[in-house]
Enzyme design. Structure first.
Site, PDB file in Angstrom:
ATOM      1  N   GLY A   1      -8.729 -11.357   7.792  1.00  0.00           N
ATOM      2  CA  GLY A   1      -8.918 -10.716   6.501  1.00  0.00           C
ATOM      3  C   GLY A   1      -7.836 -11.084   5.507  1.00  0.00           C
ATOM      4  O   GLY A   1      -7.466 -10.284   4.648  1.00  0.00           O
TER       5      GLY A   1
ATOM      6  N   HIS B   1       0.332 -11.966   3.364  1.00  0.00           N
ATOM      7  CA  HIS B   1       1.348 -11.023   2.930  1.00  0.00           C
ATOM      8  C   HIS B   1       2.707 -11.345   3.548  1.00  0.00           C
ATOM      9  O   HIS B   1       3.728 -10.847   3.113  1.00  0.00           O
ATOM     10  CB  HIS B   1       1.001  -9.601   3.388  1.00  0.00           C
ATOM     11  CG  HIS B   1      -0.173  -9.012   2.690  1.00  0.00           C
ATOM     12  ND1 HIS B   1      -1.457  -9.354   2.993  1.00  0.00           N
ATOM     13  CD2 HIS B   1      -0.254  -8.082   1.713  1.00  0.00           C
ATOM     14  CE1 HIS B   1      -2.286  -8.649   2.223  1.00  0.00           C
ATOM     15  NE2 HIS B   1      -1.575  -7.877   1.445  1.00  0.00           N
TER      16      HIS B   1
ATOM     17  N   TYR C   1       0.825  -1.202   0.000  1.00  0.00           N
ATOM     18  CA  TYR C   1       0.000   0.000   0.000  1.00  0.00           C
ATOM     19  C   TYR C   1       0.865   1.260   0.000  1.00  0.00           C
ATOM     20  O   TYR C   1       0.416   2.339   0.358  1.00  0.00           O
ATOM     21  CB  TYR C   1      -0.910  -0.003   1.234  1.00  0.00           C
ATOM     22  CG  TYR C   1      -1.686  -1.283   1.399  1.00  0.00           C
ATOM     23  CD1 TYR C   1      -2.915  -1.467   0.767  1.00  0.00           C
ATOM     24  CD2 TYR C   1      -1.192  -2.328   2.160  1.00  0.00           C
ATOM     25  CE1 TYR C   1      -3.628  -2.654   0.905  1.00  0.00           C
ATOM     26  CE2 TYR C   1      -1.896  -3.517   2.296  1.00  0.00           C
ATOM     27  CZ  TYR C   1      -3.112  -3.663   1.680  1.00  0.00           C
ATOM     28  OH  TYR C   1      -3.804  -4.838   1.807  1.00  0.00           O
TER      29      TYR C   1
ATOM     30  N   TYR D   1     -16.660  -7.912   5.061  1.00  0.00           N
ATOM     31  CA  TYR D   1     -17.096  -6.563   4.723  1.00  0.00           C
ATOM     32  C   TYR D   1     -18.430  -6.577   3.988  1.00  0.00           C
ATOM     33  O   TYR D   1     -18.684  -7.456   3.168  1.00  0.00           O
ATOM     34  CB  TYR D   1     -16.066  -5.862   3.827  1.00  0.00           C
ATOM     35  CG  TYR D   1     -14.651  -5.957   4.314  1.00  0.00           C
ATOM     36  CD1 TYR D   1     -14.276  -5.357   5.511  1.00  0.00           C
ATOM     37  CD2 TYR D   1     -13.687  -6.643   3.593  1.00  0.00           C
ATOM     38  CE1 TYR D   1     -12.977  -5.444   5.972  1.00  0.00           C
ATOM     39  CE2 TYR D   1     -12.379  -6.736   4.049  1.00  0.00           C
ATOM     40  CZ  TYR D   1     -12.027  -6.130   5.237  1.00  0.00           C
ATOM     41  OH  TYR D   1     -10.744  -6.221   5.690  1.00  0.00           O
TER      42      TYR D   1
ATOM     43  N   ARG E   1      -7.355 -17.245   2.809  1.00  0.00           N
ATOM     44  CA  ARG E   1      -8.318 -17.638   1.785  1.00  0.00           C
ATOM     45  C   ARG E   1      -8.213 -19.141   1.518  1.00  0.00           C
ATOM     46  O   ARG E   1      -7.226 -19.798   1.864  1.00  0.00           O
ATOM     47  CB  ARG E   1      -8.067 -16.859   0.493  1.00  0.00           C
ATOM     48  CG  ARG E   1      -8.485 -15.397   0.559  1.00  0.00           C
ATOM     49  CD  ARG E   1      -8.259 -14.705  -0.774  1.00  0.00           C
ATOM     50  NE  ARG E   1      -8.670 -13.318  -0.740  1.00  0.00           N
ATOM     51  CZ  ARG E   1      -9.891 -12.885  -1.019  1.00  0.00           C
ATOM     52  NH1 ARG E   1     -10.830 -13.752  -1.364  1.00  0.00           N
ATOM     53  NH2 ARG E   1     -10.183 -11.604  -0.956  1.00  0.00           N
TER      54      ARG E   1
END
Length: 281
Positions: free
Chosen positions: A139, A144, A22, A183, A164
């Site tokens: 989440g 990462h 990000y 979400y 996931r």
């Protein structure tokens, strides 16, 4: 990885060290829009997490890879003592802004926010006593990160971590059908999944998000924003072994699929696997 061959991240993201996906700031802004208001967590997720933490009598919670702080804010509002860390300063600025704006509320005034990641957590963060009552990383955030240690969890405490369903993604080439369990976002237009193979082994999964960003001026047309995030494809069996190894086998482990008890081979294909690990010693 050579970006001219295959871009693993949006432009502007650092290529050395632990990648801050990000880093250009744009993805962080769009992500904040994507997850929506902090009160817009799905009811199932909110009630499940709060019940789990209270069941284990947790008070102090470490939120690792907290992003913009959406989970941390939810827990602070429910009376938990929260420490939040993330490797991205661009993501943390949203959490810092929320803490400043609500600094007159005691839980937010005591909210600890630090820039840190799993690799340097023990150096970047002071562990309270024997550790935190709970460490959460939810989440798909751990995907990462390249390594893990269970030292931040106190004996009797719990680690709650997810990823996931990469078993399904690698087998079919696409994510399981279904809405995001975390979400209630209505901005997502499309998510494209790609699998990168190295020596015929899955090395990386990339998700290309197309998000419809609301206009900032009256009468303007909505903007379609695209960004890419990359993940290591943790599979269920290997990830379970990783967790047990982190606690040297001194733990009780259970796995859920989309917050429901999971049985291998069941008819419903979950989008996420959630691991709950209680440290026994």
């Amino acid at each position: 990885m050579v970006d001219s061959v295959y871009r693993t991240r949006s432009l502007g993201v650092a290529a050395e060290g632990l990648p801050d996906q990000y880093a250009d700031g744009r993805a962080a802004r769009v992500w904040q829009l994507y997850i929506g208001d902090t009160r817009s967590r799905t009811a199932e997720y909110r009630s499940w997490l709060l019940a789990l933490l209270r069941q284990h009598r947790c008070r102090s919670v470490l939120d690792v890879a907290c992003g913009t702080g959406v989970d941390s804010i939810m827990l602070l509002e429910e009376g938990f003592q929260v420490t939040s860390v993330d490797a991205s300063d661009k993501m943390l600025k949203y959490a810092l802004k929320e803490r400043w704006e609500r600094r007159k509320e005691e839980p937010f005034d005591r909210w600890v926010i630090e820039e840190a990641n799993w690799l340097t957590l023990e150096k970047d963060l002071e562990k309270p006593g024997d550790g935190f009552d709970a460490v959460i990383c939810l989440g798909n955030s751990f995907a990462h990160l390249p390594d893990f240690k269970g030292d931040m969890v106190r004996p009797g405490g719990v680690l709650v971590i997810d990823h996931r369903n990469y078993d399904h993604i690698l087998a079919t080439g696409c994510a399981p059908p279904g809405k995001n369990i975390y979400y209630k976002s209505d901005l997502t237009k499309d998510i494209t999944t790609s699998v990168l193979l190295v020596n015929n082994k899955a090395h990386m999964v990339t998700l290309d998000y197309t998000v419809q960003v609301p206009p900032t001026e009256a009468g303007a047309a909505p903007e379609l924003s695209k960004f890419r995030l990359s993940y290591y494809p943790h599979q269920l069996e290997a990830f379970t072994a990783l967790l047990k190894g982190a606690f040297q086998g001194k733990c009780q482990h259970s796995v859920l699929g989309d917050f429901q008890p999971y049985t291998p081979g069941q008819a419903h294909v979950p989008c996420y696997f959630i691991h709950v690990v209680k440290k026994t010693a």
